[in-house]
Design a protein around this motif. Structure first.
Motif, PDB file in Angstrom:
ATOM      1  N   SER A   1       2.022  10.001   1.477  1.00 14.57           N
ATOM      2  CA  SER A   1       3.135   9.552   0.625  1.00 14.57           C
ATOM      3  C   SER A   1       4.457   9.566   1.376  1.00 14.57           C
ATOM      4  CB  SER A   1       3.259  10.460  -0.600  1.00 14.57           C
ATOM      5  OG  SER A   1       2.092  10.446  -1.359  1.00 14.57           O
ATOM      6  N   ALA A   2       4.569  10.376   2.420  1.00 13.57           N
ATOM      7  CA  ALA A   2       5.829  10.511   3.146  1.00 13.57           C
ATOM      8  C   ALA A   2       6.109   9.240   3.945  1.00 13.57           C
ATOM      9  CB  ALA A   2       5.762  11.717   4.087  1.00 13.57           C
ATOM     10  N   PRO A   3       7.185   8.498   3.622  1.00 13.10           N
ATOM     11  CA  PRO A   3       7.449   7.240   4.335  1.00 13.10           C
ATOM     12  C   PRO A   3       7.945   7.478   5.755  1.00 13.10           C
ATOM     13  CG  PRO A   3       9.241   7.716   2.822  1.00 13.10           C
ATOM     14  CD  PRO A   3       8.198   8.782   2.600  1.00 13.10           C
ATOM     15  N   VAL A   4       7.615   6.547   6.638  1.00 13.36           N
ATOM     16  CA  VAL A   4       8.080   6.603   8.025  1.00 13.36           C
ATOM     17  C   VAL A   4       8.928   5.363   8.303  1.00 13.36           C
ATOM     18  CG1 VAL A   4       6.116   7.961   8.817  1.00 13.36           C
ATOM     19  CG2 VAL A   4       5.976   5.479   8.900  1.00 13.36           C
ATOM     20  N   PRO A   5       9.942   5.452   9.172  1.00 11.59           N
ATOM     21  CA  PRO A   5      10.837   4.325   9.434  1.00 11.59           C
ATOM     22  C   PRO A   5      10.225   3.290  10.377  1.00 11.59           C
ATOM     23  CG  PRO A   5      11.537   6.223  10.701  1.00 11.59           C
ATOM     24  CD  PRO A   5      10.398   6.684   9.863  1.00 11.59           C
ATOM     25  N   ASP A   6       9.115   2.707   9.957  1.00  7.60           N
ATOM     26  CA  ASP A   6       8.429   1.671  10.726  1.00  7.60           C
ATOM     27  C   ASP A   6       7.674   0.797   9.725  1.00  7.60           C
ATOM     28  OD1 ASP A   6       6.498   0.150  12.105  1.00  7.60           O
ATOM     29  OD2 ASP A   6       6.440   1.584  13.753  1.00  7.60           O
ATOM     30  N   PRO A   7       8.115  -0.457   9.498  1.00  9.37           N
ATOM     31  CA  PRO A   7       7.494  -1.295   8.464  1.00  9.37           C
ATOM     32  C   PRO A   7       5.984  -1.466   8.625  1.00  9.37           C
ATOM     33  CG  PRO A   7       9.541  -2.289   9.225  1.00  9.37           C
ATOM     34  CD  PRO A   7       9.260  -1.122  10.133  1.00  9.37           C
ATOM     35  N   GLU A   8       5.498  -1.661   9.865  1.00  9.45           N
ATOM     36  CA  GLU A   8       4.068  -1.858  10.072  1.00  9.45           C
ATOM     37  C   GLU A   8       3.284  -0.583   9.794  1.00  9.45           C
ATOM     38  OE1 GLU A   8       2.582  -4.633  10.582  1.00  9.45           O
ATOM     39  OE2 GLU A   8       4.406  -5.832  10.788  1.00  9.45           O
ATOM     40  N   ALA A   9       3.769   0.540  10.340  1.00 12.63           N
ATOM     41  CA  ALA A   9       3.089   1.813  10.117  1.00 12.63           C
ATOM     42  C   ALA A   9       3.138   2.202   8.640  1.00 12.63           C
ATOM     43  CB  ALA A   9       3.745   2.911  10.962  1.00 12.63           C
ATOM     44  N   GLN A  10       4.266   1.897   7.974  1.00 15.44           N
ATOM     45  CA  GLN A  10       4.393   2.250   6.564  1.00 15.44           C
ATOM     46  C   GLN A  10       3.446   1.429   5.702  1.00 15.44           C
ATOM     47  OE1 GLN A  10       5.742   4.778   5.248  1.00 15.44           O
ATOM     48  NE2 GLN A  10       5.263   4.163   3.157  1.00 15.44           N
TER      49      GLN A  10
END
Length: 487
Positions: free
Chosen positions: A468-477
């Motif tokens: 659930s924790a978002p990461v600052p990478d659109p593809e990885a997210q």
């Protein structure tokens, strides 16, 4: 805007310049054409009316709908936004719902008239990661269902990567960068955008050690089979907030306590410093059993443990100066003379990067980050052995959060205090904590070294928290969102 605001330029909504419209003309646009989700749902709702009435009022204010049909529509909306047991909760008052549930109510109210533009102002700031993921999915789904545009205002770059198509970066009231989301994250051109992205604590960024020896005897906090319950109303059974939890914090150790909203994290933290009494079990802090101790006998021991509260504004007296606030623990627990206290206060303020000559200022004159540093200064002025930090950075923007976290790491390394760090931000936990404890519905389901819990968890609940924790990478997210949905 308030009457003293001076505006220029134009704001065109559906062919109308809203800056030139009267309040009566604006009311025709609000609800049907544009609606807003506010940052703080509790203050956006009226505490005196049930949520169903408030949603129905939003409908009747903008449409000629009978009250009974408006209530039926309110029930449909609560079902659409995924509020649990909507038939029962439609009659509940705001204080009877959790933060995530309140946010769903505010969203239901905003989409009640099916607007073409939805403005979401920090709608997930104070929510835990799993509820945040659900709210983002809900906004995404509603926007697609209503064919609505969304202006999503946030300081969380992981959330931006998760939900945005385009990004505008604002600094000091001016646009400094604008572009498609993948372009902004892959090749940010503005120094400020690069600073924002580098400030985000996210999972996988920090280096954490694995394994180690859990057998130790130098425990500063020892909670043994602690249960905390509240009596039920009108003959109903008692509510059990904490159920038979045992955890310990070692000397110089940072233990991260994570879990969803309502899991009992803050309740456990308040019990650890004697602000709540355990119904059963034992709580031992710095060698003193505080389980059944009276407040009079507890007071001398309080100089050895302290707490940093979640909301820095409401945890200080607005009528006291900064110097009085930070110096109060010294006046209560020591016999130091005023000049000695003044010198110690100025030293501690400088240590938390607040100018020493600000002692005469009041809390309202500080920014959110400065107020949080003020809370840390007050907590550490007596050099405590144990610090309980309850969500100290949840409401701060990423650059301020990074400053506060860096300061916390420096002070912990310098002063060597132990810490129970309560948070829903797993990136922060990975950065700060030696070990992690996971709480679910008042029960401890997992505890261990940070790397083991966050990256090799065997518990389904912990895996959901991590994904659930978002990461600052659109593809990885996008990949994480799909993995979360598959759980």
């Amino acid at each position: 805007m308030p009457p003293n605001a001076v505006t220029s330029g134009s704001v065109v909504l559906d062919g109308h310049d809203t800056l030139s419209l009267s309040q009566r003309e604006l009311r025709k646009l609000r609800g049907k054409k544009v609606a807003m989700i506010f940052q703080e749902p509790m203050t956006a709702l009226d505490p005196l009316y049930p949520i169903g009435e408030q949603i129905a009022e939003a409908i009747t204010a903008h449409q000629s709908t009978p009250k009974d049909k408006a209530r039926s529509r309110a029930l449909e909306l609560l079902q659409m936004v995924g509020l649990p047991d909507p038939k029962k909760r439609i009659s509940h008052y705001p204080h009877q719902l959790s933060g995530g549930q309140l946010q769903r109510v505010v969203i239901a109210m905003a989409v009640s008239c099916e607007p073409e533009l939805l403005i979401a102002d920090e709608p997930t700031t104070a929510l835990d990661v799993t509820v945040q993921a659900e709210i983002l999915e809900l906004i995404r789904d509603l926007a697609e269902r209503l064919n609505a545009g969304v202006l999503f205002i946030t300081h969380d770059m992981g959330v931006v990567a998760d939900i945005a198509d385009r990004v505008i970066v604002l600094r000091d009231g001016s646009v400094v960068e604008e572009g498609e989301v993948h372009e902004i994250f892959a090749t940010p051109k503005c120094d400020y955008t690069q600073h924002l992205l580098s400030s985000v604590p996210y999972l996988g960024q920090a280096q954490v050690s694995e394994g180690g020896d859990l057998e130790r005897t130098d425990w500063v906090l020892n909670m043994d089979n602690v249960t905390i319950s509240y009596p039920g109303r009108w003959g109903s059974p008692p509510y059990m907030a904490i159920n038979n939890v045992s955890l310990s914090v070692g000397k110089g150790e940072v233990l991260g306590l994570v879990g969803e909203s309502g899991s009992g994290k803050s309740t456990l933290g308040r019990c650890a410093v004697g602000l709540l009494k355990a119904s059963s079990g034992h709580v031992k802090v710095c060698g003193t059993d505080i389980t059944h101790i009276s407040n009079r006998k507890l007071r001398p021991a309080r100089k050895r443990f302290t707490m940093v509260f979640q909301d820095p504004a409401s945890s200080v007296n607005p009528r006291e100066t900064i110097g009085e606030i930070v110096g109060k623990p010294l006046r209560v627990h020591t016999s130091d003379n005023p000049s000695s206290i003044k010198a110690r206060v100025e030293e501690m303020l400088e240590r938390v990067r607040i100018p020493a000559n600000w002692t005469g200022r009041y809390p309202h004159e500080l920014s959110g980050g400065q107020r949080q540093r003020l809370g840390i200064a007050r907590a550490l002025i007596l050099n405590p052995e144990l610090l309980v930090a309850d969500e100290p950075t949840s409401a701060l923007d990423v650059s301020v959060q990074a400053t506060v976290l860096e300061l916390f790491k420096e002070l912990q390394a310098e002063l060597g205090f132990s810490c129970l760090f309560i948070t829903h931000d797993l990136g922060v936990v990975e950065m700060l904590a030696d070990r992690v404890a996971v709480l679910k519905s008042g029960q401890l389901i997992e505890v261990g070294y940070t790397a083991d819990v966050l990256h090799n968890s065997k518990e389904e609940y912990t895996k959901r928290l991590v994904l659930s924790a978002p990461v600052p990478d659109p593809e990885a997210q996008l990949a994480r969102r799909k993995a979360f949905a598959a759980l």
